[in-house]
Design an enzyme around this catalytic site. Structure first.
Site, PDB file in Angstrom:
ATOM      1  NE  ARG A  83       1.772  -0.424   4.484  1.00 27.32           N
ATOM      2  CZ  ARG A  83       2.388  -1.212   3.599  1.00 27.32           C
ATOM      3  NH1 ARG A  83       1.726  -1.728   2.579  1.00 27.32           N
ATOM      4  NH2 ARG A  83       3.662  -1.502   3.752  1.00 27.32           N
ATOM      5  CG  HIS A 127       7.070   0.374   0.094  1.00 26.35           C
ATOM      6  ND1 HIS A 127       5.794   0.060   0.514  1.00 26.35           N
ATOM      7  CD2 HIS A 127       7.301  -0.404  -0.989  1.00 26.35           C
ATOM      8  CE1 HIS A 127       5.281  -0.861  -0.290  1.00 26.35           C
ATOM      9  NE2 HIS A 127       6.174  -1.168  -1.217  1.00 26.35           N
ATOM     10  CD  GLU A 172       5.866  -7.171   0.408  1.00 22.49           C
ATOM     11  OE1 GLU A 172       6.634  -7.306  -0.545  1.00 22.49           O
ATOM     12  OE2 GLU A 172       4.649  -7.389   0.334  1.00 22.49           O
ATOM     13  CG  ASN A 301       2.343  -6.472   2.765  1.00 20.72           C
ATOM     14  OD1 ASN A 301       1.584  -6.004   3.608  1.00 20.72           O
ATOM     15  ND2 ASN A 301       3.383  -5.802   2.294  1.00 20.72           N
ATOM     16  CE1 TYR A 303      -0.441  -7.795  -3.985  1.00 25.26           C
ATOM     17  CE2 TYR A 303       1.291  -8.149  -2.360  1.00 25.26           C
ATOM     18  CZ  TYR A 303       0.454  -7.302  -3.065  1.00 25.26           C
ATOM     19  OH  TYR A 303       0.506  -5.946  -2.835  1.00 25.26           O
TER      20      TYR A 303
END
Ligand code: PNW
Length: 478
Positions: A83, A127, A172, A301, A303
Protein backbone atom coordinates in the site's frame (compact mmCIF):
# COMPACT_ATOMS: atom_id res chain seq x y z
CA UNK A 1 1.06 -6.46 26.82
CA UNK A 2 -2.44 -7.89 27.30
CA UNK A 3 -2.31 -11.35 25.70
CA UNK A 4 -4.92 -12.44 23.23
CA UNK A 5 -5.92 -16.08 23.72
CA UNK A 6 -4.28 -18.39 21.17
CA UNK A 7 -6.53 -19.68 18.43
CA UNK A 8 -6.80 -22.98 16.60
CA UNK A 9 -6.47 -23.39 13.71
CA UNK A 10 -3.67 -20.87 13.54
CA UNK A 11 -3.51 -20.70 9.76
CA UNK A 12 -4.82 -17.57 8.03
CA UNK A 13 -7.13 -17.90 5.02
CA UNK A 14 -5.06 -18.83 1.93
CA UNK A 15 -5.97 -15.61 0.07
CA UNK A 16 -5.07 -13.39 3.06
CA UNK A 17 -2.85 -10.49 1.94
CA UNK A 18 0.41 -10.02 3.83
CA UNK A 19 1.27 -6.44 3.07
CA UNK A 20 3.22 -3.40 4.14
CA UNK A 21 2.31 0.28 3.85
CA UNK A 22 4.02 3.62 3.25
CA UNK A 23 3.02 7.10 2.12
CA UNK A 24 4.47 9.44 -0.50
CA UNK A 25 5.74 12.34 1.61
CA UNK A 26 7.16 10.00 4.23
CA UNK A 27 9.41 8.07 1.83
CA UNK A 28 9.78 9.57 -1.65
CA UNK A 29 12.05 12.61 -1.28
CA UNK A 30 12.75 14.21 -4.70
CA UNK A 31 10.39 16.99 -3.72
CA UNK A 32 11.50 19.38 -6.44
CA UNK A 33 11.90 16.88 -9.27
CA UNK A 34 9.92 16.35 -12.46
CA UNK A 35 7.57 19.25 -11.90
CA UNK A 36 6.42 18.42 -8.37
CA UNK A 37 5.41 21.52 -6.42
CA UNK A 38 5.17 22.00 -2.63
CA UNK A 39 2.40 20.36 -0.66
CA UNK A 40 1.23 21.58 2.73
CA UNK A 41 3.75 19.17 4.30
CA UNK A 42 6.68 20.79 2.46
CA UNK A 43 5.56 24.18 3.71
CA UNK A 44 4.90 22.95 7.24
CA UNK A 45 8.12 20.97 7.66
CA UNK A 46 10.13 23.97 6.40
CA UNK A 47 8.46 26.24 8.96
CA UNK A 48 10.74 26.55 12.02
CA UNK A 49 9.46 24.76 15.11
CA UNK A 50 6.94 22.49 13.41
CA UNK A 51 8.86 19.20 13.25
CA UNK A 52 11.44 17.60 15.56
CA UNK A 53 14.87 19.01 14.72
CA UNK A 54 13.36 20.92 11.78
CA UNK A 55 13.39 17.72 9.75
CA UNK A 56 11.68 17.58 6.37
CA UNK A 57 10.76 15.05 3.70
CA UNK A 58 13.13 16.67 1.16
CA UNK A 59 15.15 13.47 0.86
CA UNK A 60 13.33 11.08 3.19
CA UNK A 61 14.42 7.56 2.19
CA UNK A 62 14.90 8.55 -1.44
CA UNK A 63 12.32 6.02 -2.58
CA UNK A 64 11.65 8.07 -5.74
CA UNK A 65 15.08 6.99 -6.97
CA UNK A 66 15.30 3.64 -5.19
CA UNK A 67 11.85 2.22 -5.83
CA UNK A 68 13.21 -0.70 -7.88
CA UNK A 69 15.44 -1.86 -5.03
CA UNK A 70 12.60 -1.32 -2.57
CA UNK A 71 10.26 -3.52 -4.61
CA UNK A 72 12.99 -6.16 -4.84
CA UNK A 73 13.22 -6.04 -1.05
CA UNK A 74 9.46 -6.54 -0.74
CA UNK A 75 9.71 -9.53 -3.05
CA UNK A 76 12.55 -10.97 -0.93
CA UNK A 77 10.32 -10.64 2.12
CA UNK A 78 7.53 -12.47 0.29
CA UNK A 79 4.98 -9.68 0.64
CA UNK A 80 1.78 -10.26 -1.29
CA UNK A 81 0.62 -6.62 -1.26
CA UNK A 82 1.99 -3.10 -0.95
CA UNK A 83 0.00 0.00 0.00
CA UNK A 84 1.51 3.32 -1.07
CA UNK A 85 0.15 6.80 -1.74
CA UNK A 86 0.33 9.18 -4.66
CA UNK A 87 1.76 12.66 -4.26
CA UNK A 88 -1.03 14.89 -5.60
CA UNK A 89 1.35 17.74 -6.46
CA UNK A 90 3.53 15.41 -8.57
CA UNK A 91 0.49 14.67 -10.69
CA UNK A 92 -1.31 18.04 -10.60
CA UNK A 93 1.19 20.67 -9.42
CA UNK A 94 -1.40 23.39 -8.86
CA UNK A 95 -4.04 21.00 -7.61
CA UNK A 96 -6.09 21.63 -10.73
CA UNK A 97 -5.96 21.25 -14.47
CA UNK A 98 -4.17 18.76 -16.67
CA UNK A 99 -1.89 16.06 -15.30
CA UNK A 100 1.89 16.03 -15.54
CA UNK A 101 2.71 12.83 -17.41
CA UNK A 102 6.17 12.34 -15.86
CA UNK A 103 4.53 12.42 -12.45
CA UNK A 104 2.10 9.68 -13.43
CA UNK A 105 4.89 7.75 -15.15
CA UNK A 106 6.72 7.30 -11.86
CA UNK A 107 3.68 5.54 -10.37
CA UNK A 108 3.17 3.48 -13.55
CA UNK A 109 6.74 2.22 -13.31
CA UNK A 110 6.33 1.46 -9.61
CA UNK A 111 3.10 -0.45 -10.23
CA UNK A 112 4.58 -2.40 -13.13
CA UNK A 113 7.56 -3.35 -10.99
CA UNK A 114 5.21 -4.60 -8.25
CA UNK A 115 3.06 -6.56 -10.67
CA UNK A 116 6.14 -8.13 -12.24
CA UNK A 117 7.03 -9.50 -8.79
CA UNK A 118 3.50 -10.69 -8.06
CA UNK A 119 2.84 -8.00 -5.43
CA UNK A 120 -0.66 -6.50 -5.40
CA UNK A 121 -0.57 -2.70 -5.38
CA UNK A 122 -3.07 -0.82 -3.20
CA UNK A 123 -3.13 2.90 -4.02
CA UNK A 124 -4.06 5.59 -1.51
CA UNK A 125 -4.97 8.77 -3.36
CA UNK A 126 -4.56 11.14 -0.45
CA UNK A 127 -2.20 10.65 2.49
CA UNK A 128 -2.19 14.25 3.82
CA UNK A 129 -0.08 16.10 1.23
CA UNK A 130 -2.50 18.67 -0.20
CA UNK A 131 -0.98 20.82 -2.98
CA UNK A 132 -0.04 24.10 -1.30
CA UNK A 133 -1.95 26.08 -3.93
CA UNK A 134 -5.18 24.47 -2.76
CA UNK A 135 -4.41 25.34 0.85
CA UNK A 136 -3.73 28.92 -0.26
CA UNK A 137 -7.25 28.90 -1.69
CA UNK A 138 -8.63 27.84 1.71
CA UNK A 139 -7.78 24.13 1.93
CA UNK A 140 -10.15 21.47 3.28
CA UNK A 141 -12.43 23.92 5.11
CA UNK A 142 -13.45 25.08 1.60
CA UNK A 143 -15.89 23.06 -0.48
CA UNK A 144 -13.95 23.54 -3.71
CA UNK A 145 -11.16 21.29 -2.37
CA UNK A 146 -13.57 18.32 -2.51
CA UNK A 147 -14.29 19.06 -6.19
CA UNK A 148 -10.57 19.34 -6.89
CA UNK A 149 -10.02 15.96 -5.22
CA UNK A 150 -12.68 14.32 -7.41
CA UNK A 151 -10.93 15.67 -10.52
CA UNK A 152 -7.57 14.38 -9.28
CA UNK A 153 -9.10 10.98 -8.48
CA UNK A 154 -10.44 10.76 -12.01
CA UNK A 155 -7.02 11.58 -13.51
CA UNK A 156 -5.24 8.93 -11.45
CA UNK A 157 -8.03 6.39 -12.00
CA UNK A 158 -7.75 6.88 -15.75
CA UNK A 159 -3.98 6.54 -15.67
CA UNK A 160 -3.66 3.50 -13.38
CA UNK A 161 -7.09 1.88 -13.30
CA UNK A 162 -6.03 -0.66 -15.91
CA UNK A 163 -3.33 -2.10 -13.63
CA UNK A 164 -4.25 -1.25 -10.03
CA UNK A 165 -7.28 -3.09 -8.66
CA UNK A 166 -7.36 -1.84 -5.08
CA UNK A 167 -8.02 1.82 -4.35
CA UNK A 168 -8.24 3.84 -1.16
CA UNK A 169 -9.57 7.39 -1.42
CA UNK A 170 -8.34 9.00 1.82
CA UNK A 171 -6.01 7.97 4.60
CA UNK A 172 -7.23 8.86 8.09
CA UNK A 173 -9.34 11.94 7.38
CA UNK A 174 -9.49 12.46 11.18
CA UNK A 175 -5.81 13.42 11.17
CA UNK A 176 -6.23 15.72 8.15
CA UNK A 177 -9.17 17.54 9.72
CA UNK A 178 -8.33 17.68 13.41
CA UNK A 179 -4.54 17.49 13.65
CA UNK A 180 -4.29 19.76 10.58
CA UNK A 181 -6.93 22.38 11.38
CA UNK A 182 -7.73 22.12 15.14
CA UNK A 183 -4.64 21.14 17.18
CA UNK A 184 -2.29 22.25 14.42
CA UNK A 185 0.36 19.59 15.07
CA UNK A 186 0.08 18.51 11.43
CA UNK A 187 0.08 20.56 8.23
CA UNK A 188 -1.26 23.10 7.54
CA UNK A 189 -0.97 23.83 11.26
CA UNK A 190 -4.17 25.81 11.72
CA UNK A 191 -5.94 25.96 15.09
CA UNK A 192 -9.55 26.76 14.32
CA UNK A 193 -12.14 24.26 15.63
CA UNK A 194 -14.87 25.40 13.24
CA UNK A 195 -12.53 25.12 10.26
CA UNK A 196 -11.69 21.57 11.39
CA UNK A 197 -15.35 20.52 11.35
CA UNK A 198 -15.82 22.08 7.91
CA UNK A 199 -12.67 20.21 6.81
CA UNK A 200 -14.13 16.92 8.08
CA UNK A 201 -17.29 17.43 6.01
CA UNK A 202 -15.38 18.36 2.88
CA UNK A 203 -13.09 15.34 3.31
CA UNK A 204 -16.22 13.18 3.48
CA UNK A 205 -17.54 14.88 0.35
CA UNK A 206 -14.17 14.37 -1.35
CA UNK A 207 -14.34 10.67 -0.51
CA UNK A 208 -17.84 10.36 -1.98
CA UNK A 209 -17.18 12.39 -5.14
CA UNK A 210 -13.79 10.73 -5.55
CA UNK A 211 -15.34 7.27 -5.28
CA UNK A 212 -17.88 8.12 -8.02
CA UNK A 213 -15.15 9.62 -10.19
CA UNK A 214 -12.99 6.50 -9.84
CA UNK A 215 -15.89 4.23 -10.67
CA UNK A 216 -16.76 6.28 -13.76
CA UNK A 217 -13.33 5.67 -15.32
CA UNK A 218 -12.21 2.29 -13.98
CA UNK A 219 -13.04 -1.31 -14.81
CA UNK A 220 -15.90 -2.57 -12.63
CA UNK A 221 -13.66 -5.26 -11.08
CA UNK A 222 -11.62 -2.66 -9.22
CA UNK A 223 -12.38 -2.03 -5.55
CA UNK A 224 -12.71 1.29 -3.72
CA UNK A 225 -12.25 1.73 0.03
CA UNK A 226 -11.28 4.35 2.62
CA UNK A 227 -8.80 3.99 5.49
CA UNK A 228 -10.08 5.31 8.79
CA UNK A 229 -8.05 5.60 11.98
CA UNK A 230 -10.92 4.11 13.86
CA UNK A 231 -10.40 4.77 17.52
CA UNK A 232 -11.35 2.27 20.16
CA UNK A 233 -12.68 4.59 22.85
CA UNK A 234 -13.01 3.21 26.37
CA UNK A 235 -14.38 4.70 29.62
CA UNK A 236 -12.18 5.11 32.68
CA UNK A 237 -15.10 3.90 34.78
CA UNK A 238 -18.59 2.66 33.88
CA UNK A 239 -20.31 5.79 35.22
CA UNK A 240 -22.92 7.71 33.19
CA UNK A 241 -20.58 10.68 32.98
CA UNK A 242 -17.66 8.64 31.61
CA UNK A 243 -19.91 6.82 29.15
CA UNK A 244 -21.12 10.22 27.92
CA UNK A 245 -17.45 11.17 27.38
CA UNK A 246 -16.97 7.97 25.34
CA UNK A 247 -20.00 8.81 23.19
CA UNK A 248 -18.65 12.30 22.50
CA UNK A 249 -15.15 11.17 21.51
CA UNK A 250 -16.46 8.19 19.56
CA UNK A 251 -18.65 10.58 17.54
CA UNK A 252 -15.74 12.97 16.89
CA UNK A 253 -13.26 10.21 16.05
CA UNK A 254 -15.42 7.67 14.25
CA UNK A 255 -19.08 8.62 13.79
CA UNK A 256 -18.21 11.86 12.00
CA UNK A 257 -16.77 9.72 9.17
CA UNK A 258 -18.50 6.38 9.24
CA UNK A 259 -21.91 7.97 9.93
CA UNK A 260 -22.14 9.73 6.55
CA UNK A 261 -19.97 7.22 4.67
CA UNK A 262 -21.61 3.99 5.85
CA UNK A 263 -25.08 5.20 6.79
CA UNK A 264 -25.65 8.51 4.98
CA UNK A 265 -26.09 10.66 8.11
CA UNK A 266 -24.07 12.46 10.75
CA UNK A 267 -24.83 11.14 14.25
CA UNK A 268 -27.51 13.28 15.95
CA UNK A 269 -25.41 13.25 19.12
CA UNK A 270 -22.45 14.76 17.19
CA UNK A 271 -24.59 17.53 15.73
CA UNK A 272 -26.00 18.29 19.18
CA UNK A 273 -22.58 18.28 20.89
CA UNK A 274 -21.06 20.72 18.37
CA UNK A 275 -24.09 22.99 17.95
CA UNK A 276 -22.55 25.82 20.01
CA UNK A 277 -19.60 25.88 17.56
CA UNK A 278 -21.27 25.40 14.21
CA UNK A 279 -24.68 25.12 12.56
CA UNK A 280 -23.34 22.64 9.96
CA UNK A 281 -24.84 24.80 7.19
CA UNK A 282 -21.96 23.76 4.90
CA UNK A 283 -23.66 20.36 4.61
CA UNK A 284 -25.64 21.08 1.45
CA UNK A 285 -28.61 19.27 -0.07
CA UNK A 286 -27.44 16.12 -1.76
CA UNK A 287 -24.09 15.95 0.07
CA UNK A 288 -25.04 12.99 2.23
CA UNK A 289 -26.18 11.03 -0.81
CA UNK A 290 -22.93 11.90 -2.59
CA UNK A 291 -20.91 10.73 0.43
CA UNK A 292 -22.90 7.54 1.04
CA UNK A 293 -21.46 5.55 -1.89
CA UNK A 294 -21.38 1.78 -1.87
CA UNK A 295 -17.89 0.67 -0.81
CA UNK A 296 -16.09 -2.55 -1.64
CA UNK A 297 -14.07 -2.69 1.57
CA UNK A 298 -13.11 -0.71 4.64
CA UNK A 299 -9.52 -0.04 5.73
CA UNK A 300 -8.87 0.12 9.46
CA UNK A 301 -5.70 1.69 10.86
CA UNK A 302 -5.08 0.78 14.48
CA UNK A 303 -2.28 1.57 16.91
CA UNK A 304 -3.64 2.01 20.44
CA UNK A 305 -6.94 2.50 22.28
CA UNK A 306 -8.19 5.82 23.69
CA UNK A 307 -9.17 6.05 27.38
CA UNK A 308 -11.47 8.88 28.48
CA UNK A 309 -13.51 10.17 31.39
CA UNK A 310 -15.62 13.18 32.19
CA UNK A 311 -13.27 16.00 33.09
CA UNK A 312 -13.38 17.31 36.60
CA UNK A 313 -11.06 19.90 38.04
CA UNK A 314 -8.60 17.27 39.30
CA UNK A 315 -7.95 15.73 35.91
CA UNK A 316 -8.00 18.84 33.75
CA UNK A 317 -4.52 19.89 32.80
CA UNK A 318 -1.81 18.48 30.58
CA UNK A 319 -3.25 16.54 27.68
CA UNK A 320 -2.29 12.89 27.54
CA UNK A 321 -4.18 11.63 24.50
CA UNK A 322 -0.98 10.87 22.59
CA UNK A 323 -1.80 13.17 19.71
CA UNK A 324 1.21 15.43 20.08
CA UNK A 325 1.93 18.56 22.06
CA UNK A 326 -0.44 21.43 21.43
CA UNK A 327 -2.38 23.84 23.58
CA UNK A 328 -5.20 23.45 21.11
CA UNK A 329 -7.43 20.42 21.34
CA UNK A 330 -8.05 18.21 18.31
CA UNK A 331 -11.52 17.50 19.79
CA UNK A 332 -13.88 20.44 19.07
CA UNK A 333 -16.56 20.89 21.71
CA UNK A 334 -15.07 18.26 24.04
CA UNK A 335 -13.45 20.42 26.73
CA UNK A 336 -15.47 18.45 29.27
CA UNK A 337 -13.59 15.24 28.40
CA UNK A 338 -10.31 14.14 29.99
CA UNK A 339 -7.85 11.77 28.31
CA UNK A 340 -5.88 9.14 30.20
CA UNK A 341 -2.98 6.86 29.51
CA UNK A 342 -4.14 3.26 29.06
CA UNK A 343 -2.11 1.20 31.55
CA UNK A 344 0.49 -1.17 30.17
CA UNK A 345 3.67 -1.28 28.16
CA UNK A 346 4.16 1.43 25.56
CA UNK A 347 5.99 1.89 22.30
CA UNK A 348 8.42 4.73 21.56
CA UNK A 349 5.42 6.90 20.58
CA UNK A 350 4.12 6.54 24.13
CA UNK A 351 1.20 4.54 22.72
CA UNK A 352 0.05 1.65 24.95
CA UNK A 353 0.27 -1.77 23.35
CA UNK A 354 -3.19 -3.36 23.40
CA UNK A 355 -4.03 -6.00 20.78
CA UNK A 356 -7.47 -6.53 22.35
CA UNK A 357 -8.32 -3.08 20.96
CA UNK A 358 -7.72 -4.33 17.43
CA UNK A 359 -9.95 -7.35 18.03
CA UNK A 360 -12.69 -5.08 19.46
CA UNK A 361 -12.37 -2.72 16.50
CA UNK A 362 -12.70 -5.48 13.92
CA UNK A 363 -15.71 -6.97 15.72
CA UNK A 364 -17.37 -3.57 15.92
CA UNK A 365 -17.21 -3.08 12.16
CA UNK A 366 -18.21 -6.69 11.57
CA UNK A 367 -21.42 -5.80 13.43
CA UNK A 368 -21.89 -2.20 12.18
CA UNK A 369 -21.04 -2.80 8.52
CA UNK A 370 -22.16 -6.36 7.89
CA UNK A 371 -20.91 -7.86 4.64
CA UNK A 372 -18.18 -5.26 4.12
CA UNK A 373 -14.74 -6.87 3.76
CA UNK A 374 -12.16 -5.39 6.13
CA UNK A 375 -8.46 -4.77 5.70
CA UNK A 376 -6.08 -3.67 8.41
CA UNK A 377 -4.43 -0.96 6.33
CA UNK A 378 -2.00 0.10 9.09
CA UNK A 379 -0.71 -1.37 12.33
CA UNK A 380 2.77 -1.22 13.76
CA UNK A 381 5.09 0.22 16.36
CA UNK A 382 7.98 2.68 16.70
CA UNK A 383 11.08 1.60 18.59
CA UNK A 384 14.53 3.05 19.04
CA UNK A 385 16.23 0.49 16.78
CA UNK A 386 19.99 0.42 16.39
CA UNK A 387 22.21 -1.94 14.44
CA UNK A 388 24.33 -4.38 16.42
CA UNK A 389 28.11 -4.33 15.82
CA UNK A 390 27.58 -7.12 13.26
CA UNK A 391 25.19 -4.85 11.35
CA UNK A 392 22.04 -6.80 12.17
CA UNK A 393 19.05 -5.05 13.68
CA UNK A 394 17.22 -6.91 16.44
CA UNK A 395 13.78 -5.63 17.35
CA UNK A 396 12.12 -8.27 19.56
CA UNK A 397 9.61 -5.69 20.84
CA UNK A 398 8.30 -5.13 17.32
CA UNK A 399 8.11 -8.88 16.71
CA UNK A 400 6.03 -9.21 19.90
CA UNK A 401 3.83 -6.29 18.81
CA UNK A 402 3.18 -7.79 15.38
CA UNK A 403 2.60 -11.26 16.82
CA UNK A 404 0.13 -9.89 19.36
CA UNK A 405 -1.84 -7.87 16.82
CA UNK A 406 -1.85 -10.51 14.10
CA UNK A 407 -3.10 -12.99 16.72
CA UNK A 408 -5.93 -10.56 17.44
CA UNK A 409 -6.74 -10.43 13.71
CA UNK A 410 -6.69 -14.22 13.51
CA UNK A 411 -9.00 -14.49 16.50
CA UNK A 412 -11.42 -11.97 14.92
CA UNK A 413 -11.49 -14.10 11.77
CA UNK A 414 -12.26 -17.13 13.93
CA UNK A 415 -15.06 -15.05 15.51
CA UNK A 416 -16.62 -14.48 12.09
CA UNK A 417 -14.93 -11.29 10.83
CA UNK A 418 -14.14 -10.98 7.13
CA UNK A 419 -10.59 -9.61 7.33
CA UNK A 420 -8.89 -10.01 3.96
CA UNK A 421 -5.44 -8.65 4.65
CA UNK A 422 -2.98 -6.84 6.91
CA UNK A 423 -0.55 -4.06 5.98
CA UNK A 424 2.13 -3.44 8.53
CA UNK A 425 3.16 0.15 9.10
CA UNK A 426 5.71 0.53 7.80
CA UNK A 427 7.87 -1.17 5.20
CA UNK A 428 10.77 1.21 5.86
CA UNK A 429 11.83 3.60 8.58
CA UNK A 430 10.64 6.99 7.35
CA UNK A 431 9.65 10.60 8.03
CA UNK A 432 7.26 10.31 10.97
CA UNK A 433 5.54 13.67 10.42
CA UNK A 434 5.98 16.09 13.34
CA UNK A 435 8.42 13.62 14.96
CA UNK A 436 10.78 13.75 12.00
CA UNK A 437 13.12 10.76 11.69
CA UNK A 438 13.32 10.18 15.43
CA UNK A 439 10.60 7.48 15.48
CA UNK A 440 11.37 4.35 13.51
CA UNK A 441 8.29 2.39 12.40
CA UNK A 442 10.00 0.30 9.72
CA UNK A 443 10.31 -3.46 9.49
CA UNK A 444 13.34 -2.51 7.43
CA UNK A 445 16.00 -0.31 9.02
CA UNK A 446 17.25 2.66 7.03
CA UNK A 447 20.64 4.21 7.70
CA UNK A 448 19.71 7.78 6.79
CA UNK A 449 23.30 8.78 6.08
CA UNK A 450 23.86 6.11 3.44
CA UNK A 451 20.26 5.07 2.61
CA UNK A 452 21.31 1.46 3.13
CA UNK A 453 18.32 -0.77 3.95
CA UNK A 454 18.64 -3.66 6.45
CA UNK A 455 15.67 -5.91 7.24
CA UNK A 456 15.17 -5.99 11.02
CA UNK A 457 14.41 -9.30 12.74
CA UNK A 458 10.72 -8.29 12.61
CA UNK A 459 10.88 -8.19 8.80
CA UNK A 460 12.34 -11.71 8.76
CA UNK A 461 9.70 -12.90 11.21
CA UNK A 462 6.93 -11.30 9.11
CA UNK A 463 8.38 -12.85 5.95
CA UNK A 464 8.03 -16.29 7.56
CA UNK A 465 4.44 -15.52 8.53
CA UNK A 466 3.70 -14.43 4.95
CA UNK A 467 5.36 -17.52 3.50
CA UNK A 468 3.63 -20.03 5.80
CA UNK A 469 0.29 -18.27 6.41
CA UNK A 470 0.74 -18.86 10.14
CA UNK A 471 2.38 -16.90 12.94
CA UNK A 472 5.81 -18.18 13.93
CA UNK A 473 6.68 -18.24 17.62
CA UNK A 474 7.76 -14.64 18.39
CA UNK A 475 10.82 -15.83 20.24
CA UNK A 476 12.12 -17.67 17.16
CA UNK A 477 13.56 -14.80 15.22
CA UNK A 478 16.55 -15.01 12.97
C1 PNW B 1 -0.75 7.23 10.95
N1 PNW B 1 -2.86 10.19 16.20
O1 PNW B 1 -0.59 8.46 11.58
C2 PNW B 1 -0.44 7.55 9.51
O2 PNW B 1 -1.37 7.07 8.58
C3 PNW B 1 0.97 7.26 9.12
O3 PNW B 1 1.35 8.09 8.07
C4 PNW B 1 1.87 7.40 10.34
O4 PNW B 1 3.22 7.33 10.01
C5 PNW B 1 1.47 6.31 11.30
O5 PNW B 1 0.09 6.34 11.59
C6 PNW B 1 2.24 6.32 12.62
O6 PNW B 1 2.00 7.49 13.33
C7 PNW B 1 -1.16 8.80 12.76
O7 PNW B 1 -2.40 11.20 16.73
C8 PNW B 1 -0.70 9.95 13.35
O8 PNW B 1 -3.86 9.59 16.67
C9 PNW B 1 -1.26 10.41 14.49
C10 PNW B 1 -2.30 9.72 15.04
C11 PNW B 1 -2.79 8.56 14.47
C12 PNW B 1 -2.21 8.10 13.32
Amino acid sequence: MTPVAPVTPVAFPPAFLWGAATSAYQIEGAVREDGRTPSIWDTFSHTPGKTAGGETGDIAVDHYHRYRDDVALMADLGLSAYRFSISWSRVQPTGRGPAVQVGLDFYRRLVDELLAKGIKPAVTLYHWDLPQELEDAGGWPERDTAYRFAEYAQIVGEALGDRVENWITLNEPWCSAFLGYASGVHAPGRTDPVASLRAAHHLNLAHGLGTSALRSVMPARNTVAISLNSSVVRPLSPTQADLAAVRKIDDLANGIFHGPILRGAYPETLLAATRSLTDWSYVQDGDLTAIHQPLDALGLNYYTPTLVSAADETVRGPRTDGHGASEHSPWPGADDVAFHQTPGERTEMGWTIDPTGLHDLIMRYTKDAPGLPLYITENGAAYDDKPDPDGRVHDPERVAYLHGHLSAVRRAIADGADVRGYFLWSLLDNFEWAYGYEKRFGAVYVDYATQVRTPKSSALWYARAARTGTLPDPTETA
